[in-house]
Design a protein around this motif. Sequence first.
Motif, mmCIF file in Angstrom:
data_model
loop_
_atom_site.group_PDB
_atom_site.id
_atom_site.type_symbol
_atom_site.label_atom_id
_atom_site.label_comp_id
_atom_site.label_asym_id
_atom_site.label_seq_id
_atom_site.Cartn_x
_atom_site.Cartn_y
_atom_site.Cartn_z
ATOM 1 N N MET A 152 49.625 -59.239 40.256
ATOM 2 C CA MET A 152 50.853 -58.730 40.862
ATOM 3 C C MET A 152 50.556 -57.965 42.155
ATOM 4 N N ALA A 153 49.244 -57.778 42.478
ATOM 5 C CA ALA A 153 48.865 -57.102 43.710
ATOM 6 C C ALA A 153 48.664 -58.076 44.867
ATOM 7 N N ASP A 154 48.581 -59.376 44.559
ATOM 8 C CA ASP A 154 48.351 -60.394 45.583
ATOM 9 C C ASP A 154 49.649 -61.130 45.894
ATOM 10 N N PRO A 155 50.238 -60.919 47.085
ATOM 11 C CA PRO A 155 51.516 -61.571 47.409
ATOM 12 C C PRO A 155 51.411 -63.088 47.528
ATOM 13 N N LEU A 156 50.185 -63.605 47.690
ATOM 14 C CA LEU A 156 49.994 -65.054 47.802
ATOM 15 C C LEU A 156 49.855 -65.727 46.435
ATOM 16 N N ASP A 157 49.653 -64.911 45.405
ATOM 17 C CA ASP A 157 49.530 -65.450 44.044
ATOM 18 C C ASP A 157 50.937 -65.515 43.444
ATOM 19 N N ILE A 158 51.629 -66.614 43.715
ATOM 20 C CA ILE A 158 53.032 -66.753 43.296
ATOM 21 C C ILE A 158 53.110 -67.464 41.950
ATOM 22 N N PRO A 159 53.667 -66.814 40.945
ATOM 23 C CA PRO A 159 53.766 -67.442 39.630
ATOM 24 C C PRO A 159 54.934 -68.427 39.554
ATOM 25 N N LYS A 160 54.957 -69.207 38.507
ATOM 26 C CA LYS A 160 56.065 -70.155 38.316
ATOM 27 C C LYS A 160 57.372 -69.405 38.088
ATOM 28 N N TYR A 161 57.301 -68.346 37.256
ATOM 29 C CA TYR A 161 58.497 -67.543 36.975
ATOM 30 C C TYR A 161 58.351 -66.198 37.685
ATOM 31 N N ARG A 162 59.243 -65.900 38.630
ATOM 32 C CA ARG A 162 59.109 -64.694 39.443
ATOM 33 C C ARG A 162 59.678 -63.448 38.744
ATOM 34 N N ASN A 163 60.731 -63.619 37.976
ATOM 35 C CA ASN A 163 61.340 -62.516 37.237
ATOM 36 C C ASN A 163 62.170 -63.096 36.102
ATOM 37 N N ALA A 164 62.821 -62.223 35.342
ATOM 38 C CA ALA A 164 63.565 -62.694 34.176
ATOM 39 C C ALA A 164 64.692 -63.656 34.545
ATOM 40 N N ALA A 165 65.442 -63.317 35.586
ATOM 41 C CA ALA A 165 66.560 -64.178 35.998
ATOM 42 C C ALA A 165 66.056 -65.536 36.477
ATOM 43 N N HIS A 166 64.975 -65.519 37.253
ATOM 44 C CA HIS A 166 64.409 -66.777 37.754
ATOM 45 C C HIS A 166 63.826 -67.603 36.614
ATOM 46 N N THR A 170 65.031 -71.330 35.667
ATOM 47 C CA THR A 170 64.045 -72.416 35.676
ATOM 48 C C THR A 170 63.980 -73.127 34.335
ATOM 49 N N VAL A 171 63.966 -72.355 33.266
ATOM 50 C CA VAL A 171 63.901 -72.950 31.923
ATOM 51 C C VAL A 171 65.142 -73.790 31.656
ATOM 52 N N LEU A 172 66.318 -73.271 31.992
ATOM 53 C CA LEU A 172 67.558 -74.015 31.778
ATOM 54 C C LEU A 172 67.602 -75.277 32.626
ATOM 55 N N ARG A 173 67.140 -75.188 33.867
ATOM 56 C CA ARG A 173 67.178 -76.344 34.775
ATOM 57 C C ARG A 173 66.181 -77.425 34.355
ATOM 58 N N GLU A 174 64.990 -77.023 33.946
ATOM 59 C CA GLU A 174 63.941 -77.995 33.643
ATOM 60 C C GLU A 174 63.965 -78.486 32.203
ATOM 61 N N GLU A 175 64.419 -77.637 31.279
ATOM 62 C CA GLU A 175 64.290 -77.983 29.857
ATOM 63 C C GLU A 175 65.608 -78.023 29.100
ATOM 64 N N GLY A 176 66.683 -77.541 29.724
ATOM 65 C CA GLY A 176 67.980 -77.572 29.065
ATOM 66 C C GLY A 176 68.271 -76.317 28.266
ATOM 67 N N PHE A 177 69.520 -76.183 27.828
ATOM 68 C CA PHE A 177 69.978 -74.995 27.105
ATOM 69 C C PHE A 177 69.223 -74.786 25.798
#
Length: 325
Positions: A152-166, A170-177
Amino acid sequence: MSAKNVNGPGGKKPASAATNLIAGGTAGMIEALVCHPLDTIKVRMQLSRRARAPGMKRRGFLTTGKEIIRKETPLALYKGLGAVMTGIVPKMAIRFTSYEWYKQLLADKETGAVSGRSTFFAGLSAGVTEAVAVVTPMEVIKIRLQAQYHSMADPLDIPKYRNAAHALYTVLREEGFGAIYRGVALTALRQGTNQAVNFTAYSEFKSLLQQWQPAYHNKELPSYQTMMIGLVSGAMGPLSNAPIDTIKTRLQRSPAKEGETAISRVRAIARDMFRQEGFHAFYKGITPRIMRVAPGQAVTFTVYEYIKEKLEHSNVAIVGGTYEE
């Protein structure tokens, strides 16, 4: 919360739904802020597969915590907190409100007395209710965030999920409800057994302390006593259902495979864990889980009882009415 009767101490009416919402929600938020780092360590331990590699030693909870801090900064211990905080108010409101409602249904209609069996089933039902309504989606998002290994200290290390809302989007869009309800049966079983044991033990301990101390027979116990019995009762749930929690965590971590049913995935996960990691794998993370749940319940019950008592003695018109829990 009266130990053996649906009415409060001194024959007071049961707390209203609004009181349970405010007291339970406040208790839940404080509990989450205090104990969430231990939950992150627990999840990482449950997801660890180090035992599969020859010569690799299993990491304990202290080592796991140090590794998270060293590689990902101390803030990483709070991964998934957003998902927890979003769901904690309705979760605790549902837990305490539904518990009191189920307890009234199961109580003696004439005296209002509640047996140990009725307390157990009221707690079981409350746990299942909160699991279906709130906990399962919250857990899926929380675990996806906690399972990400990134600094979380490296701004270039971007995770797949950025926060709870994202993560939710992402889960709903890629995998469904249906993805956010993955593992709902196991979650309901875990929450149900947790709250059945938790409320039963808490009520029994509270009743005993009130009997042993005549000064508190019709009064709430001091906060330090509430904290102690909450701590002990909170430790009992994790010991009763650790394998369920570990399998649930692994199930909710990753997307489902094509043509695979939920029950077949549960069987596959349990079989692979036993074959590749041994029986102890089912109890991975039990130490931080107890260290997280037991103090969490101590905080929750203490804050809940304190806030509820203050609200009931205040001039704010939130207690009473035609619909009471």
